[in-house]
Motif scaffolding. Sequence first.
Motif, short mmCIF file in Angstrom:
data_model
loop_
_atom_site.label_atom_id
_atom_site.label_comp_id
_atom_site.label_asym_id
_atom_site.label_seq_id
_atom_site.Cartn_x
_atom_site.Cartn_y
_atom_site.Cartn_z
N ALA B 51 0.86 -1.18 0.00
CA ALA B 51 0.00 0.00 0.00
C ALA B 51 0.90 1.23 0.00
CB ALA B 51 -0.88 0.00 1.23
N PHE B 52 0.34 2.38 -0.33
CA PHE B 52 1.11 3.62 -0.37
C PHE B 52 0.34 4.77 0.24
CE2 PHE B 52 2.70 1.24 -4.05
CZ PHE B 52 4.07 1.34 -3.87
N VAL B 53 1.07 5.70 0.81
CA VAL B 53 0.51 7.00 1.14
C VAL B 53 1.19 8.00 0.24
CG1 VAL B 53 -0.06 8.62 2.98
CG2 VAL B 53 0.93 6.39 3.53
N LEU B 54 0.43 8.86 -0.36
CA LEU B 54 1.03 9.92 -1.16
C LEU B 54 1.29 11.11 -0.23
CD1 LEU B 54 -0.13 10.86 -4.71
CD2 LEU B 54 0.69 12.58 -3.13
N PRO B 66 -7.22 -0.15 -25.62
CA PRO B 66 -6.41 -0.69 -26.71
C PRO B 66 -6.15 0.33 -27.83
CG PRO B 66 -8.43 -2.01 -26.34
CD PRO B 66 -8.35 -1.01 -25.27
N GLU B 67 -7.13 1.18 -28.14
CA GLU B 67 -6.95 2.16 -29.21
C GLU B 67 -6.06 3.32 -28.76
OE1 GLU B 67 -9.80 1.08 -27.33
OE2 GLU B 67 -10.79 2.98 -27.85
N GLY B 68 -5.63 3.31 -27.51
CA GLY B 68 -4.74 4.36 -27.05
C GLY B 68 -5.42 5.44 -26.24
N LYS B 69 -6.76 5.40 -26.19
CA LYS B 69 -7.44 6.39 -25.36
C LYS B 69 -7.13 6.12 -23.90
CE LYS B 69 -11.52 5.53 -27.21
NZ LYS B 69 -12.94 5.56 -27.64
N ARG B 70 -7.21 7.17 -23.09
CA ARG B 70 -6.95 7.01 -21.66
C ARG B 70 -8.12 7.51 -20.85
NH1 ARG B 70 -2.18 10.26 -18.46
NH2 ARG B 70 -3.27 12.00 -19.44
N GLN B 71 -8.46 6.81 -19.79
CA GLN B 71 -9.42 7.35 -18.84
C GLN B 71 -8.77 7.46 -17.49
OE1 GLN B 71 -12.65 8.51 -19.18
NE2 GLN B 71 -12.45 9.12 -17.05
N ILE B 72 -8.73 8.66 -16.96
CA ILE B 72 -8.25 8.85 -15.60
C ILE B 72 -9.39 8.58 -14.65
CG2 ILE B 72 -7.45 10.59 -13.95
CD1 ILE B 72 -5.74 11.76 -16.14
N LEU B 73 -9.15 7.74 -13.66
CA LEU B 73 -10.21 7.31 -12.76
C LEU B 73 -10.32 8.21 -11.54
CD1 LEU B 73 -9.14 3.62 -13.12
CD2 LEU B 73 -11.32 4.52 -13.91
N THR B 74 -9.20 8.47 -10.92
CA THR B 74 -9.18 9.29 -9.70
C THR B 74 -7.89 10.07 -9.68
OG1 THR B 74 -9.81 7.24 -8.60
CG2 THR B 74 -9.54 9.18 -7.21
N PHE B 75 -7.93 11.24 -9.14
CA PHE B 75 -6.69 11.94 -8.84
C PHE B 75 -6.31 11.64 -7.40
CE2 PHE B 75 -8.40 14.61 -12.29
CZ PHE B 75 -7.34 14.50 -13.17
N LEU B 76 -5.05 11.37 -7.18
CA LEU B 76 -4.56 11.11 -5.83
C LEU B 76 -3.75 12.31 -5.37
CD1 LEU B 76 -3.44 7.45 -6.55
CD2 LEU B 76 -5.40 8.15 -5.17
N ILE B 77 -4.08 12.82 -4.22
CA ILE B 77 -3.39 14.01 -3.71
C ILE B 77 -2.77 13.66 -2.35
CG2 ILE B 77 -4.98 15.52 -4.97
CD1 ILE B 77 -6.34 16.15 -2.30
N PRO B 78 -1.97 14.55 -1.80
CA PRO B 78 -1.33 14.23 -0.53
C PRO B 78 -2.35 13.81 0.54
CG PRO B 78 -0.29 16.15 -1.47
CD PRO B 78 -1.47 15.82 -2.35
N GLY B 79 -1.99 12.83 1.32
CA GLY B 79 -2.89 12.31 2.33
C GLY B 79 -3.68 11.12 1.85
N ASP B 80 -3.70 10.89 0.53
CA ASP B 80 -4.44 9.74 0.02
C ASP B 80 -3.63 8.47 0.18
OD1 ASP B 80 -6.68 11.15 -0.67
OD2 ASP B 80 -6.10 11.45 -2.77
N ILE B 81 -4.35 7.44 0.61
CA ILE B 81 -3.76 6.11 0.75
C ILE B 81 -4.31 5.27 -0.37
CG2 ILE B 81 -3.76 4.03 2.14
CD1 ILE B 81 -3.40 5.45 4.45
N PHE B 82 -3.50 4.45 -0.97
CA PHE B 82 -4.10 3.60 -1.99
C PHE B 82 -3.59 2.17 -1.95
CE2 PHE B 82 -0.73 3.72 -5.20
CZ PHE B 82 -0.05 4.87 -4.83
N ASP B 83 -4.43 1.28 -2.45
CA ASP B 83 -4.14 -0.15 -2.50
C ASP B 83 -3.92 -0.74 -1.12
OD1 ASP B 83 -4.42 0.18 -5.11
OD2 ASP B 83 -2.37 -0.27 -5.68
N LEU B 84 -4.68 -0.24 -0.16
CA LEU B 84 -4.57 -0.71 1.22
C LEU B 84 -4.82 -2.22 1.28
CD1 LEU B 84 -4.07 0.62 3.87
CD2 LEU B 84 -6.52 0.91 4.18
N HIS B 85 -5.75 -2.69 0.49
CA HIS B 85 -6.07 -4.12 0.52
C HIS B 85 -5.68 -4.81 -0.77
CE1 HIS B 85 -8.62 -2.29 3.56
NE2 HIS B 85 -8.21 -3.32 4.24
N GLY B 86 -4.77 -4.17 -1.48
CA GLY B 86 -4.35 -4.71 -2.75
C GLY B 86 -3.90 -6.15 -2.67
#
Lengths: 258, 258
Positions: B51-54, B66-86
Amino acid sequence: MDGNSPLVVKLSHFMPLSDEDVRILNALCVHEKRFKAHTDIVREGDVPFSAFVLTHGMACRYRLMPEGKRQILTFLIPGDIFDLHGFLLKAMDHSVGTLVATRLAAISRATVFDLFDRHPRIGAALWWSALQEEAINRERIVALGRRDASGRVAHLLCELVWRQKAIGLAEDHAIRLPLTQVELADALGLTAVHVNRILQGVRRDNLITLAHRRLTLIDAERLQEIAGFNQNYLHLGGAPPEARGYIDIREREPREGH
Amino acid sequence: MDGNSPLVVKLSHFMPLSDEDVRILNALCVHEKRFKAHTDIVREGDVPFSAFVLTHGMACRYRLMPEGKRQILTFLIPGDIFDLHGFLLKAMDHSVGTLVATRLAAISRATVFDLFDRHPRIGAALWWSALQEEAINRERIVALGRRDASGRVAHLLCELVWRQKAIGLAEDHAIRLPLTQVELADALGLTAVHVNRILQGVRRDNLITLAHRRLTLIDAERLQEIAGFNQNYLHLGGAPPEARGYIDIREREPREGH
DNA sequence: CGAGGAATTGAGTAGGTTCAAGGCCGGTGG
DNA sequence: CCACCGGCCTTGAACCTACTCAATTCCTCG
């Protein structure tokens, strides 16, 4: 897997459950409450008071906009648990309502704590199921943001079939699909009229049949291509070995309840 | 709240933390790893390993089509924790990458367990933060499904300002916003060209200034109207009293680690 | 058999995209 | 200190996907 509640079938995809786990999970689903079709279970603004398992039927999380538009966030099918940690929040930020006649079992806060404290394998499986719902939400974001109408429709149909497969409710590639085109549209960020035209298209191309509340994928292969569908996000492949190790260790050293 | 890591500031919105909680959380953020701008931290398909804390900078969860388009799902900013249960999942279903130079602290699996076992208040706060991220995702679904381009832009700007406020990084209604229009577009399901035109519009109407990577909301009121923005979904109002009760009880009866 | 919700169809419109070109700004090297 | 380069922003015009509005038909259920 058979004769068990959809909850058990679903969670078994994460990890094999012990007989006691199965017993406990089946017991959760005993006291069902019945809801008619199109009834709210909880409303935006309500104080969340309990978690639920959906045992029969179909519901959705949704949000109403001031102008009256609706966005359906997730479809809830048998085996889905929701608001497991709702008690940490002061108010619901969206509503949950049934789409057809539906049965739910409430899970008290105390039971939730007990599961996490004394049954690590179940606790982990519940966490996994929450992670799966998050993944489904992310997938919806991708669909709404970067897929065209036919991609979205195809993707949703694939998802529903795969999810029903995972709880043993799909024969081959056919499922019961009691949704109106308005409801599909509200989930897909489209209008009912346009959903209708897209559905005509996939029917004409012999990719699906959809009539009498029954959906059959005739050419699942090609439908997945159109959808850009990849079932990885449903994480049905089981827990990674290390996680199994951790969970087994904790299973042998249960924490006591309070 | 001051001198503390953004993580502490953020989690304090859920519940007042004890001095020990603060010490522990600050300690989590000591061993930072630095990442350059536009670098992947984890990629779709990877096995989640920690897991990480930013702590500084900005990152995002995203998905490439596949066609190269991108979708950003969430912005992570300081204080955000992610993949805690990854660690419960076999493979990432999306990627996480930095947008600017960013610092992260890794949190080992063992530490995660320890926090949940021996520090119920922190454990609950981490849960809450996961619920907040889910709510943010739901909000994104609503935006993509049922808001027009200006609504989406306005909503994202509001969200970013409110989130930065919640970690003490906003003066008044102004924040650092190091995103290009392409990145905004990829988060909003729009094209950069159209985002550009929308931004022109809100600037012309004197609702915002946005230049030199700095965003100021001049008329936050009206911007929120356009966005249909309601900050409830960020759940910054603190834990409900019953939850506090439960957590205090557990805090007095800590479970031992394994 | 009748009624009402759901599905279907058509025609006109609009919001957002696409493609392409030009301008700005910040940073780098001479 | 200036000139140049590259990424980012800006603008225009044509196009197209999906929406809107409205009418008709089909089902399903009572």
